[in-house]
Design a protein around this motif. Structure first.
Motif, mmCIF file in Angstrom:
data_model
loop_
_atom_site.group_PDB
_atom_site.id
_atom_site.type_symbol
_atom_site.label_atom_id
_atom_site.label_comp_id
_atom_site.label_asym_id
_atom_site.label_seq_id
_atom_site.Cartn_x
_atom_site.Cartn_y
_atom_site.Cartn_z
ATOM 1 N N LYS A 119 30.349 39.188 42.800
ATOM 2 C CA LYS A 119 31.344 38.579 42.036
ATOM 3 C C LYS A 119 31.001 37.253 41.971
ATOM 4 C CE LYS A 119 34.297 42.006 41.607
ATOM 5 N NZ LYS A 119 34.600 42.918 40.479
ATOM 6 N N THR A 120 31.171 36.450 41.113
ATOM 7 C CA THR A 120 31.098 35.148 40.769
ATOM 8 C C THR A 120 31.651 34.161 41.685
ATOM 9 O OG1 THR A 120 32.566 34.459 38.957
ATOM 10 C CG2 THR A 120 30.184 35.265 38.389
ATOM 11 N N ASP A 121 31.507 32.958 42.023
ATOM 12 C CA ASP A 121 32.404 32.019 42.843
ATOM 13 C C ASP A 121 33.677 31.968 42.171
ATOM 14 O OD1 ASP A 121 30.126 31.807 44.417
ATOM 15 O OD2 ASP A 121 29.376 29.993 43.422
ATOM 16 N N GLN A 122 33.878 31.799 40.996
ATOM 17 C CA GLN A 122 35.251 31.627 39.999
ATOM 18 C C GLN A 122 35.989 32.865 40.258
ATOM 19 O OE1 GLN A 122 36.264 28.646 39.023
ATOM 20 N NE2 GLN A 122 38.177 29.783 38.837
ATOM 21 N N VAL B 175 35.792 35.121 42.582
ATOM 22 C CA VAL B 175 35.987 35.160 44.247
ATOM 23 C C VAL B 175 37.247 34.186 44.463
ATOM 24 C CG1 VAL B 175 35.467 34.974 46.662
ATOM 25 C CG2 VAL B 175 34.004 36.066 45.022
ATOM 26 N N ALA B 176 37.227 32.880 43.710
ATOM 27 C CA ALA B 176 38.330 32.168 44.146
ATOM 28 C C ALA B 176 39.464 32.405 43.363
ATOM 29 C CB ALA B 176 37.713 30.601 43.400
ATOM 30 N N GLU B 177 39.332 32.952 42.433
ATOM 31 C CA GLU B 177 40.547 33.647 41.599
ATOM 32 C C GLU B 177 41.202 34.719 42.406
ATOM 33 O OE1 GLU B 177 39.230 34.507 37.573
ATOM 34 O OE2 GLU B 177 39.203 32.322 37.040
ATOM 35 N N LEU B 178 40.278 35.577 43.199
ATOM 36 C CA LEU B 178 40.854 36.547 43.751
ATOM 37 C C LEU B 178 41.641 36.269 44.986
ATOM 38 C CD1 LEU B 178 40.806 39.639 44.820
ATOM 39 C CD2 LEU B 178 38.729 39.334 45.815
ATOM 40 N N LEU B 179 41.001 35.167 45.597
ATOM 41 C CA LEU B 179 41.839 34.376 46.853
ATOM 42 C C LEU B 179 43.025 33.905 46.349
ATOM 43 C CD1 LEU B 179 41.636 33.504 49.792
ATOM 44 C CD2 LEU B 179 40.659 31.631 48.776
ATOM 45 N N GLN B 180 43.117 33.421 45.289
ATOM 46 C CA GLN B 180 44.235 32.748 44.854
ATOM 47 C C GLN B 180 45.310 33.845 44.720
ATOM 48 O OE1 GLN B 180 43.934 29.515 45.874
ATOM 49 N NE2 GLN B 180 45.529 29.257 44.371
ATOM 50 N N GLY B 181 45.012 34.904 43.902
ATOM 51 C CA GLY B 181 45.736 36.351 43.873
ATOM 52 C C GLY B 181 46.175 36.785 45.121
ATOM 53 N N LEU B 182 45.458 37.111 45.949
ATOM 54 C CA LEU B 182 45.805 37.514 47.320
ATOM 55 C C LEU B 182 46.570 36.865 48.005
ATOM 56 C CD1 LEU B 182 42.166 38.745 48.644
ATOM 57 C CD2 LEU B 182 43.972 40.042 47.676
ATOM 58 N N GLY B 183 46.542 35.554 47.728
ATOM 59 C CA GLY B 183 47.681 34.879 48.640
ATOM 60 C C GLY B 183 47.594 34.595 49.892
ATOM 61 N N GLY B 184 48.371 33.916 50.731
ATOM 62 C CA GLY B 184 48.288 33.783 52.221
ATOM 63 C C GLY B 184 49.757 34.247 52.791
ATOM 64 N N LEU C 180 32.067 27.780 45.712
ATOM 65 C CA LEU C 180 32.913 28.558 46.001
ATOM 66 C C LEU C 180 34.029 27.929 46.689
ATOM 67 C CD1 LEU C 180 34.732 31.174 46.417
ATOM 68 C CD2 LEU C 180 33.154 31.838 48.052
ATOM 69 N N LEU C 181 33.340 27.175 47.821
ATOM 70 C CA LEU C 181 34.263 26.302 48.676
ATOM 71 C C LEU C 181 34.887 25.217 47.826
ATOM 72 C CD1 LEU C 181 31.710 26.230 51.932
ATOM 73 C CD2 LEU C 181 33.830 27.803 51.391
ATOM 74 N N LYS C 182 34.100 24.661 46.946
ATOM 75 C CA LYS C 182 34.760 23.485 46.250
ATOM 76 C C LYS C 182 36.101 24.178 45.295
ATOM 77 C CE LYS C 182 31.586 20.898 44.067
ATOM 78 N NZ LYS C 182 30.109 20.360 43.795
ATOM 79 N N ALA C 183 35.724 25.362 44.637
ATOM 80 C CA ALA C 183 36.676 25.866 43.918
ATOM 81 C C ALA C 183 37.949 26.332 44.778
ATOM 82 C CB ALA C 183 36.270 27.188 43.356
ATOM 83 N N CYS C 184 37.856 26.478 45.963
ATOM 84 C CA CYS C 184 39.008 26.917 46.784
ATOM 85 C C CYS C 184 39.547 25.662 47.648
ATOM 86 C CB CYS C 184 38.550 27.985 47.833
ATOM 87 S SG CYS C 184 38.201 29.531 46.869
ATOM 88 N N CYS C 185 38.826 24.688 47.436
ATOM 89 C CA CYS C 185 39.358 23.364 48.277
ATOM 90 C C CYS C 185 39.609 22.063 47.370
ATOM 91 C CB CYS C 185 38.411 22.895 49.298
ATOM 92 S SG CYS C 185 38.243 24.006 50.493
#
Length: 174
Positions: free
Chosen positions: A19-22, A24-33, A75-80
């Motif tokens: 998956k692209t970095d974007q 994966v970043a969107e997946l992380l946002q959707g998964l939440g914490g 990916l790290l930049k997209a998530c930070c």
């Protein structure tokens, strides 16, 4: 071994699928914490939990952490993007180093330098992390101040270098 949150596995799978970095970043946002499991305990801080998931999915098993930071920089930049996400990432990185890669504490200045050079974490957030020795305590109940001090001692070489450069810039402006 402590129980791992299933969301880490979902991120790993997305990375393995290419998956692209974007994406994966969107997946992380959707998964939440929300209600995250971190080293067997519950965590209720969304940004910290997502940073923990990200680090464990894409950096934990790296042969050389600094090389993997460069490889995963987009990916790290997209998530930070926000200050809160950057601070959470620094605390989650500190926890991973202490829990999983203790020998990496000695090289913490290299990790901080790489995060800064790749524009993942701002200088201001690194400075704020450095000054908040007990910051991990709010996210991880088994926090040990000695571990936090060790990470900051190891990171001081880089933090000092950045601050010296900032002082030199201010002198040139005068």
């Amino acid at each position: 071994m402590a129980e791992e949150d299933a969301r880490i596995g979902e991120l790993r799978e997305a990375l393995e699928e290419g998956k692209t970095d974007q994406e994966v970043a969107e997946l992380l946002q959707g998964l939440g914490g929300k209600d995250a499991i971190i080293y067997g305990g519950m965590c209720f801080d969304d940004d910290f939990a997502k940073a923990h998931f990200l680090i464990n999915a894409c950096l934990l098993n790296a042969a050389k952490l600094t090389d993997e930071i460069v490889k995963r920089k987009e990916l790290l930049k997209a998530c930070c993007k926000s200050e809160e996400q950057q601070m959470a990432f620094l605390f989650a990185m500190e926890l991973m180093i202490v829990k999983e890669k203790r020998r990496g504490i000695k090289k913490y200045d290299d990790i901080l330098r790489k995060l800064w050079e790749q524009d993942i974490i701002s200088e201001d957030q690194m400075d704020a992390w450095y000054r908040k020795e007990d910051g991990l305590k709010q996210h991880y109940p088994d926090f040990q101040l000695d571990d936090a001090i060790d990470c900051r001692k190891a990171g001081w070489k880089f933090i000092d270098w950045v601050q010296q450069g900032e002082d030199d810039d201010e002198e040139e402006d005068d």
